[in-house]
Design a protein around this motif. Structure first.
Motif, PDB file in Angstrom:
ATOM      1  N   ALA A 168       0.827  -1.208   0.000  1.00  0.00           N
ATOM      2  CA  ALA A 168       0.000   0.000   0.000  1.00  0.00           C
ATOM      3  C   ALA A 168       0.859   1.256   0.000  1.00  0.00           C
ATOM      4  CB  ALA A 168      -0.938  -0.012   1.211  1.00  0.00           C
ATOM      5  N   HIS A 169       1.953   1.225   0.772  1.00  0.00           N
ATOM      6  CA  HIS A 169       2.848   2.384   0.820  1.00  0.00           C
ATOM      7  C   HIS A 169       3.512   2.629  -0.533  1.00  0.00           C
ATOM      8  CE1 HIS A 169       5.638   5.294   2.508  1.00  0.00           C
ATOM      9  NE2 HIS A 169       6.641   4.620   1.974  1.00  0.00           N
ATOM     10  N   LEU A 170       3.961   1.565  -1.198  1.00  0.00           N
ATOM     11  CA  LEU A 170       4.607   1.715  -2.498  1.00  0.00           C
ATOM     12  C   LEU A 170       3.640   2.239  -3.550  1.00  0.00           C
ATOM     13  CD1 LEU A 170       6.869  -1.479  -2.667  1.00  0.00           C
ATOM     14  CD2 LEU A 170       7.571   0.898  -2.319  1.00  0.00           C
ATOM     15  N   LEU A 171       2.413   1.773  -3.525  1.00  0.00           N
ATOM     16  CA  LEU A 171       1.421   2.261  -4.485  1.00  0.00           C
ATOM     17  C   LEU A 171       1.160   3.748  -4.292  1.00  0.00           C
ATOM     18  CD1 LEU A 171      -1.208  -0.634  -4.557  1.00  0.00           C
ATOM     19  CD2 LEU A 171       0.264   0.101  -6.426  1.00  0.00           C
ATOM     20  N   GLU A 172       1.046   4.163  -3.042  1.00  0.00           N
ATOM     21  CA  GLU A 172       0.798   5.580  -2.782  1.00  0.00           C
ATOM     22  C   GLU A 172       2.000   6.429  -3.195  1.00  0.00           C
ATOM     23  OE1 GLU A 172      -0.665   8.502   0.877  1.00  0.00           O
ATOM     24  OE2 GLU A 172       0.097   6.490   1.296  1.00  0.00           O
ATOM     25  N   GLN A 173       3.209   5.971  -2.876  1.00  0.00           N
ATOM     26  CA  GLN A 173       4.399   6.738  -3.242  1.00  0.00           C
ATOM     27  C   GLN A 173       4.580   6.806  -4.750  1.00  0.00           C
ATOM     28  OE1 GLN A 173       6.289   8.544  -1.083  1.00  0.00           O
ATOM     29  NE2 GLN A 173       4.657   7.939   0.312  1.00  0.00           N
ATOM     30  N   ALA A 174       4.262   5.737  -5.464  1.00  0.00           N
ATOM     31  CA  ALA A 174       4.357   5.753  -6.924  1.00  0.00           C
ATOM     32  C   ALA A 174       3.389   6.748  -7.525  1.00  0.00           C
ATOM     33  CB  ALA A 174       4.095   4.349  -7.476  1.00  0.00           C
ATOM     34  N   ALA A 175       2.196   6.839  -6.948  1.00  0.00           N
ATOM     35  CA  ALA A 175       1.220   7.794  -7.459  1.00  0.00           C
ATOM     36  C   ALA A 175       1.687   9.227  -7.281  1.00  0.00           C
ATOM     37  CB  ALA A 175      -0.126   7.592  -6.761  1.00  0.00           C
ATOM     38  N   TYR A 176       2.541   9.464  -6.291  1.00  0.00           N
ATOM     39  CA  TYR A 176       3.038  10.811  -6.034  1.00  0.00           C
ATOM     40  C   TYR A 176       4.281  11.147  -6.858  1.00  0.00           C
ATOM     41  CZ  TYR A 176      -0.071  11.857  -2.140  1.00  0.00           C
ATOM     42  OH  TYR A 176      -1.176  12.141  -1.376  1.00  0.00           O
ATOM     43  N   ALA A 177       4.710  10.244  -7.742  1.00  0.00           N
ATOM     44  CA  ALA A 177       5.928  10.488  -8.514  1.00  0.00           C
ATOM     45  C   ALA A 177       5.802  11.747  -9.369  1.00  0.00           C
ATOM     46  CB  ALA A 177       6.240   9.279  -9.394  1.00  0.00           C
ATOM     47  N   GLY A 178       4.623  11.992  -9.931  1.00  0.00           N
ATOM     48  CA  GLY A 178       4.443  13.156 -10.782  1.00  0.00           C
ATOM     49  C   GLY A 178       4.573  14.470 -10.048  1.00  0.00           C
ATOM     50  N   HIS A 179       4.468  14.448  -8.722  1.00  0.00           N
ATOM     51  CA  HIS A 179       4.558  15.681  -7.940  1.00  0.00           C
ATOM     52  C   HIS A 179       5.958  16.275  -7.986  1.00  0.00           C
ATOM     53  CE1 HIS A 179       3.220  18.542  -4.964  1.00  0.00           C
ATOM     54  NE2 HIS A 179       4.229  18.242  -4.174  1.00  0.00           N
ATOM     55  N   ALA A 180       6.973  15.428  -8.199  1.00  0.00           N
ATOM     56  CA  ALA A 180       8.352  15.903  -8.210  1.00  0.00           C
ATOM     57  C   ALA A 180       8.913  16.055  -9.613  1.00  0.00           C
ATOM     58  CB  ALA A 180       9.238  14.942  -7.417  1.00  0.00           C
ATOM     59  N   VAL A 181       8.056  15.860 -10.642  1.00  0.00           N
ATOM     60  CA  VAL A 181       8.516  15.929 -12.022  1.00  0.00           C
ATOM     61  C   VAL A 181       7.872  17.122 -12.709  1.00  0.00           C
ATOM     62  CG1 VAL A 181       8.744  14.679 -14.194  1.00  0.00           C
ATOM     63  CG2 VAL A 181       8.706  13.425 -12.043  1.00  0.00           C
ATOM     64  N   PRO A 182       8.660  18.037 -13.274  1.00  0.00           N
ATOM     65  CA  PRO A 182       8.087  19.188 -13.970  1.00  0.00           C
ATOM     66  C   PRO A 182       7.229  18.762 -15.155  1.00  0.00           C
ATOM     67  CG  PRO A 182      10.417  19.548 -13.509  1.00  0.00           C
ATOM     68  CD  PRO A 182      10.126  18.111 -13.183  1.00  0.00           C
ATOM     69  N   GLY A 183       6.256  19.607 -15.492  1.00  0.00           N
ATOM     70  CA  GLY A 183       5.330  19.283 -16.570  1.00  0.00           C
ATOM     71  C   GLY A 183       6.013  19.058 -17.899  1.00  0.00           C
ATOM     72  N   ILE A 184       7.021  19.856 -18.213  1.00  0.00           N
ATOM     73  CA  ILE A 184       7.688  19.700 -19.499  1.00  0.00           C
ATOM     74  C   ILE A 184       8.447  18.375 -19.560  1.00  0.00           C
ATOM     75  CG2 ILE A 184       9.836  20.875 -18.821  1.00  0.00           C
ATOM     76  CD1 ILE A 184       9.732  22.209 -21.612  1.00  0.00           C
ATOM     77  N   THR A 185       8.931  17.886 -18.429  1.00  0.00           N
ATOM     78  CA  THR A 185       9.627  16.599 -18.403  1.00  0.00           C
ATOM     79  C   THR A 185       8.647  15.453 -18.625  1.00  0.00           C
ATOM     80  OG1 THR A 185      11.268  17.508 -16.890  1.00  0.00           O
ATOM     81  CG2 THR A 185      11.094  15.116 -17.003  1.00  0.00           C
ATOM     82  N   VAL A 186       7.487  15.520 -17.986  1.00  0.00           N
ATOM     83  CA  VAL A 186       6.456  14.502 -18.203  1.00  0.00           C
ATOM     84  C   VAL A 186       6.029  14.492 -19.662  1.00  0.00           C
ATOM     85  CG1 VAL A 186       4.076  13.868 -17.674  1.00  0.00           C
ATOM     86  CG2 VAL A 186       5.623  14.525 -15.835  1.00  0.00           C
ATOM     87  N   ALA A 187       5.804  15.667 -20.241  1.00  0.00           N
ATOM     88  CA  ALA A 187       5.371  15.748 -21.631  1.00  0.00           C
ATOM     89  C   ALA A 187       6.425  15.173 -22.566  1.00  0.00           C
ATOM     90  CB  ALA A 187       5.077  17.206 -21.997  1.00  0.00           C
ATOM     91  N   LEU A 188       7.685  15.490 -22.323  1.00  0.00           N
ATOM     92  CA  LEU A 188       8.758  15.012 -23.186  1.00  0.00           C
ATOM     93  C   LEU A 188       8.878  13.500 -23.123  1.00  0.00           C
ATOM     94  CD1 LEU A 188      10.772  16.379 -25.073  1.00  0.00           C
ATOM     95  CD2 LEU A 188      12.441  16.316 -23.239  1.00  0.00           C
ATOM     96  N   SER A 189       8.763  12.930 -21.932  1.00  0.00           N
ATOM     97  CA  SER A 189       8.854  11.477 -21.809  1.00  0.00           C
ATOM     98  C   SER A 189       7.689  10.794 -22.518  1.00  0.00           C
ATOM     99  CB  SER A 189       8.883  11.075 -20.334  1.00  0.00           C
ATOM    100  OG  SER A 189       7.697  11.468 -19.677  1.00  0.00           O
TER     101      SER A 189
END
Length: 529
Positions: A367-388
């Motif tokens: 449960a902890h890993l699932l929650e932490q994985a969902a929060y991965a986008g919080h530390a990634v800038p929008g342009i980085t997510v878009a580029l990937s």
């Protein structure tokens, strides 16, 4: 005489006999059903996909090639510019946020309640709207000065809000003792109050730093090269996407380092009260001859952060006419924005629901890993997510490239933490006993989720969806890279018109964006408990 049941309760449960168990998590040994696990794993996989694929893409031509890009002089310049801008904005926001919080919460400032509302309004103004307002009024601000000014004026509430909350919850006894020993208000503030505010101020400063490092709109309009603008330029200027991927990886490392650094500087020092009972409310500090300067300070900050952008928009709306902007095009763009934001909010909320329920109802490493994985986008800038996602679509899902579904997936990655946090909080407030009763009556896990859990948590989930809808409307860098050809949102149209110097044509889109974002924001505030 005590019964066996009552003795056990006395030993292990401090609640009185017959008292209901508090709402919250179920016992640690309970396992979530597959109805929750499967969609939660899909949401977590989507959230971490950009990070994994970005690393693969950056190293595709070998670590030596990636290192040459990272060690290039241009990268060092971008690093210095980004960190320098973040340092200046964070410092300015700490000064503004802490000073305003102390004046509003701890002093006899006239109209303190009204000021507490006014100083939070800049959160509704996107950074690129603030940049547009200042750039159109004073073009000579373009560059570092304008970028720092615009970002400071929209970011300082991130410091003000936690510091103000900390001041309201801090027992004033230590400050009173300090004053009784002959220390003046300033020395008391510096030696007693400020150290107690350090965790709140550091947390707010971290949010500001992450916001500045991930910002694209303000720095692009002000034509100031930082990592985000460098990534966008590299992506647009060359068919070789590896440099953009390598720069994006550096930006991700910077954000992770900031988060880790803030957690380390927090230390283990205690900042809570050690006594019993409830903290007394602080007696407002009389301002005396500082009353007028304090009012001028609050008024000046509010005027620069809120009144000036609105006045600038009003001016350009007044000087504009049908030759500079088309009402029909504005209406079509607004409808497109609403539709894309609604789709993004719907997908994000659906993905967040199983993750939020698991995080609220179950304990354990999974449960902890699932929650932490969902929060991965919080530390990634929008342009980085878009580029990937661009790299992934071009290589493995080309039919999705520059199509609406890919853009909506980017919104889900970026704003999944917002929806998960709201869902988790809402589910925690609902008593799990009702779910246990439904299961004891033979209801399947899916029916329990649909008929019990979701209805109980619906108000909080809806609030999270509304907040996600607002941030989707204002998102710029991912929309610029992933939007279908020929499609515009209010944010991208504002960016395009401002970049071309057509301020009168850009103003209606900025005004419409603020108006549409203000409606759900007002409803959220109105129904806040």
């Amino acid at each position: 005489m005590t019964t066996p049941d009552s003795s056990v309760r006395t030993r292990h449960d401090p609640r009185p006999a017959g008292a209901p168990k508090p709402a919250g998590r179920r016992r640690a040994g309970s396992r979530p059903s597959w109805v929750l696990i499967v969609p939660a794993c899909l949401a977590a996989a989507l959230a971490v996909l950009p990070l994994g694929y970005l690393a693969v893409r950056a190293l595709e031509r070998g670590p030596d090639y990636a290192w040459d890009i990272v060690a290039d002089e241009r990268t060092a310049v971008l690093l210095g510019r980004s960190l320098g801008l973040a340092a200046v904005v964070v410092t300015a926001c700490l000064v503004l946020g802490v000073s305003l919080a102390w004046l509003i919460v701890r002093t006899a400032l006239p109209g303190a309640r009204a000021w507490s509302v006014l100083v939070t309004l800049p959160l509704a103004v996107p950074s690129y709207v603030a940049a547009f307002a200042w750039l159109s009024a004073a073009p000579e601000l373009a560059g570092f000065t304008g970028s720092a000014l615009a970002l400071t004026l929209v970011s300082f509430p991130y410091v003000y809000l936690p510091v103000a909350a900390a001041l309201r919850g801090t027992d004033p006894a230590q400050e009173e003792v300090s004053r009784s020993l002959g220390h003046g208000p300033m020395r008391t503030f510096l030696r007693v109050t400020l150290p107690q505010l350090r965790p709140a101020a550091a947390g707010g400063g971290l949010l500001v730093a992450l916001y500045v490092l991930s910002d694209f709109g303000a720095v692009s309009l002000m034509r100031y090269d930082t990592f985000t603008r460098g990534i966008y330029t590299s992506y647009r200027a060359s068919f070789d996407r590896t440099p953009a991927a390598a720069l994006s990886a550096v930006l991700v490392v910077m954000t992770i380092a900031l988060v880790a650094g803030e957690a380390r500087t927090r230390g283990r020092a205690g900042h809570s009260r050690t006594g019993t009972g409830t903290a007394r409310p602080a007696v407002p500090v009389p301002l005396g001859p500082l009353r007028t300067p304090a009012l001028a300070w609050c008024g000046g900050v509010t005027a620069a952060a809120v009144a000036f952008p609105l006045a600038t928009l009003g001016y350009w709306l007044a000087v504009g006419n049908s030759a500079t902007w088309d009402p029909g095009s504005l209406a079509d763009t607004a409808l497109t924005t609403l539709g894309i934001a609604a789709a993004g909010a719907a997908l994000t909320t659906l993905l967040a629901l199983p993750v939020g329920v698991i995080a609220a109802r179950h304990r354990g490493r999974a449960a902890h890993l699932l929650e932490q994985a969902a929060y991965a986008g919080h530390a990634v800038p929008g342009i980085t997510v878009a580029l990937s996602l661009v790299f992934f679509a071009v290589r493995y899902a080309h039919p999705l490239y520059q199509e609406v579904p890919l853009l909506i997936c980017a919104y889900a990655v970026l704003f999944l933490p917002v929806a998960v946090a709201a869902t988790r909080a809402a589910v925690l407030q609902a008593p799990p006993l009702l779910e246990d009763v439904a299961r004891s009556l033979g209801r399947s896990p899916l029916r329990v989720l649909r008929e019990v859990t979701v209805p109980l948590a619906a108000p909080g989930v809806a609030a999270g969806a509304a907040l996600t809808f607002v941030v989707c409307m204002k998102e710029l860098p991912a929309t610029l890279l992933l939007r279908p050809t020929g499609m515009d949102t209010l944010a991208t149209r504002l960016w395009t018109e401002t970049g071309a110097g057509s301020f009168a044509a850009a103003a209606p889109y900025a005004a419409a964006l603020i108006l549409l974002a203000a409606i759900p924001s007002y409803l959220l505030g109105r129904h806040r408990p």
